[in-house]
Design a protein around this motif. Structure first.
Motif, short mmCIF file in Angstrom:
data_model
loop_
_atom_site.label_atom_id
_atom_site.label_comp_id
_atom_site.label_asym_id
_atom_site.label_seq_id
_atom_site.Cartn_x
_atom_site.Cartn_y
_atom_site.Cartn_z
N SER A 27 13.66 -48.25 60.16
CA SER A 27 15.11 -48.27 60.73
C SER A 27 15.22 -49.03 61.55
O SER A 27 14.55 -49.43 62.84
CB SER A 27 15.63 -46.77 61.00
OG SER A 27 15.76 -45.81 59.80
N HIS A 57 27.46 -47.11 49.32
CA HIS A 57 26.08 -47.41 50.11
C HIS A 57 25.52 -48.46 49.38
O HIS A 57 25.24 -48.51 48.13
CB HIS A 57 25.16 -46.03 50.10
CG HIS A 57 25.86 -44.93 50.55
ND1 HIS A 57 25.69 -43.58 50.06
CD2 HIS A 57 26.42 -44.85 51.67
CE1 HIS A 57 26.30 -42.76 50.93
NE2 HIS A 57 26.46 -43.46 51.91
N LYS A 65 16.25 -48.06 52.53
CA LYS A 65 17.35 -47.67 53.53
C LYS A 65 18.61 -48.53 53.38
O LYS A 65 18.64 -49.51 52.58
CB LYS A 65 16.65 -48.12 54.80
CG LYS A 65 15.53 -47.35 55.26
CD LYS A 65 14.98 -47.66 56.67
CE LYS A 65 14.00 -46.56 57.18
NZ LYS A 65 13.00 -46.27 56.18
N ARG A 66 19.69 -47.93 54.04
CA ARG A 66 20.97 -48.55 53.82
C ARG A 66 21.56 -49.43 54.62
O ARG A 66 20.99 -49.66 56.03
CB ARG A 66 21.76 -47.40 53.86
CG ARG A 66 21.83 -46.12 52.87
CD ARG A 66 22.69 -45.10 53.18
NE ARG A 66 22.61 -43.93 52.16
CZ ARG A 66 23.10 -42.86 52.34
NH1 ARG A 66 23.85 -42.61 53.27
NH2 ARG A 66 22.93 -41.81 51.37
N ASP A 68 23.68 -51.02 57.37
CA ASP A 68 24.14 -50.22 58.47
C ASP A 68 24.91 -51.22 59.53
O ASP A 68 24.26 -52.23 59.92
CB ASP A 68 23.13 -49.31 59.17
CG ASP A 68 23.56 -48.51 60.15
OD1 ASP A 68 23.67 -47.14 59.81
OD2 ASP A 68 23.36 -48.86 61.17
N ALA A 72 27.12 -48.31 65.22
CA ALA A 72 28.49 -47.71 64.55
C ALA A 72 29.67 -48.57 65.27
O ALA A 72 30.55 -47.80 65.53
CB ALA A 72 28.80 -46.52 64.52
N GLN A 82 19.24 -52.23 58.85
CA GLN A 82 18.93 -51.31 57.66
C GLN A 82 18.89 -49.87 58.49
O GLN A 82 18.35 -49.95 59.63
CB GLN A 82 18.03 -51.54 56.82
CG GLN A 82 16.37 -51.55 57.07
CD GLN A 82 15.55 -51.47 56.37
OE1 GLN A 82 15.90 -52.07 55.08
NE2 GLN A 82 14.26 -51.84 56.88
N TRP A 83 19.18 -48.80 58.04
CA TRP A 83 18.73 -47.59 58.81
C TRP A 83 18.71 -46.43 57.73
O TRP A 83 19.27 -46.66 56.67
CB TRP A 83 20.09 -47.21 59.47
CG TRP A 83 19.61 -46.18 60.68
CD1 TRP A 83 20.06 -44.98 60.57
CD2 TRP A 83 19.44 -46.61 61.91
NE1 TRP A 83 19.55 -44.24 62.03
CE2 TRP A 83 18.83 -45.24 62.47
CE3 TRP A 83 18.80 -47.77 62.63
CZ2 TRP A 83 18.52 -45.34 63.87
CZ3 TRP A 83 18.29 -47.51 63.91
CH2 TRP A 83 18.15 -46.54 64.27
N ASN A 86 22.08 -41.49 56.38
CA ASN A 86 22.80 -40.49 57.17
C ASN A 86 24.24 -40.25 56.70
O ASN A 86 24.57 -41.01 55.81
CB ASN A 86 22.89 -40.69 58.65
CG ASN A 86 23.54 -42.08 59.05
OD1 ASN A 86 24.50 -42.36 58.56
ND2 ASN A 86 23.10 -42.89 60.07
N ALA A 90 29.04 -45.77 59.32
CA ALA A 90 28.58 -47.05 59.29
C ALA A 90 27.72 -47.59 58.19
O ALA A 90 27.23 -48.75 58.29
CB ALA A 90 27.79 -47.10 60.77
N GLN A 91 27.58 -46.52 57.26
CA GLN A 91 26.87 -46.97 56.20
C GLN A 91 27.46 -46.93 54.93
O GLN A 91 27.03 -47.29 53.90
CB GLN A 91 25.64 -45.92 55.79
CG GLN A 91 24.61 -46.04 57.02
CD GLN A 91 23.50 -45.05 56.93
OE1 GLN A 91 23.39 -44.18 55.95
NE2 GLN A 91 22.39 -45.42 57.55
N SER A 109 33.01 -52.94 56.13
CA SER A 109 32.55 -51.69 56.69
C SER A 109 33.86 -50.73 56.84
O SER A 109 35.08 -51.00 57.29
CB SER A 109 32.18 -51.97 58.11
OG SER A 109 31.94 -50.72 58.76
#
Length: 150
Positions: A27, A57, A65-66, A68, A72, A82-83, A86, A90-91, A109
């Motif tokens: 992340s 997503h 990972k997404r 992101d 945020a 990438q994160w 959640n 922000a994703q 976004s």
């Protein structure tokens, strides 16, 4: 665009692919553009947040990972990373199709209303990816390409 299918996201302005830098799995790893290497770090799956919602997503195949927006944040110039998954906006990305160019999209976004773009109109391998207000630039347009078989 078929939901849940894997794509390459090629920037229209630079001709380079969206990728996670150095194929990192953690992340916070930055997302950038790069030359086509065939690496899984350049492959992305777009899946609906909720069926029929229009929000997606964007998940990296190599890391799971997404895509992101860092921290945020809502401002122009915030880097994209990438994160881990959640339930935060922000994703979440709105995929806007370009009706005059099949397969071409803009990614907005949900949290900021800003577009995914290659910073400073870079055509360099490793060019930074950020969010920015809509300037109708080809550096904010992405071509969805199916991942080649094999």
């Amino acid at each position: 665009m078929n939901n849940g299918t894997t794509h390459l996201l090629r920037n229209v302005g630079s001709g380079l692919l969206l990728e996670v830098r150095d194929g990192a799995k953690g992340s916070g790893a930055p997302v950038q553009q790069g030359k086509d290497s065939g690496a899984a770090a350049q492959q992305w799956t777009l899946t609906p947040v909720h069926e029929g919602s229009g929000l997606h997503h964007v998940v990296n195949v190599a890391s799971g990972k997404r895509l992101d927006v860092a921290g945020a944040k809502l401002e122009n110039g915030v880097r994209i990373q990438q994160w881990s998954a959640n339930n935060f906006g922000a994703q979440e990305w709105i995929v806007e199709r370009h009706p005059d160019a099949p397969g071409r999209v803009s990614l907005m976004s949900w949290i900021s209303g800003l577009l995914l773009e290659v910073a400073d109109r870079s055509t360099e391998d490793g060019g930074r990816v950020q969010q920015w207000e809509d300037t109708d630039s080809p550096f904010q347009w992405w071509q969805l390409e199916p991942v080649p078989a094999g």
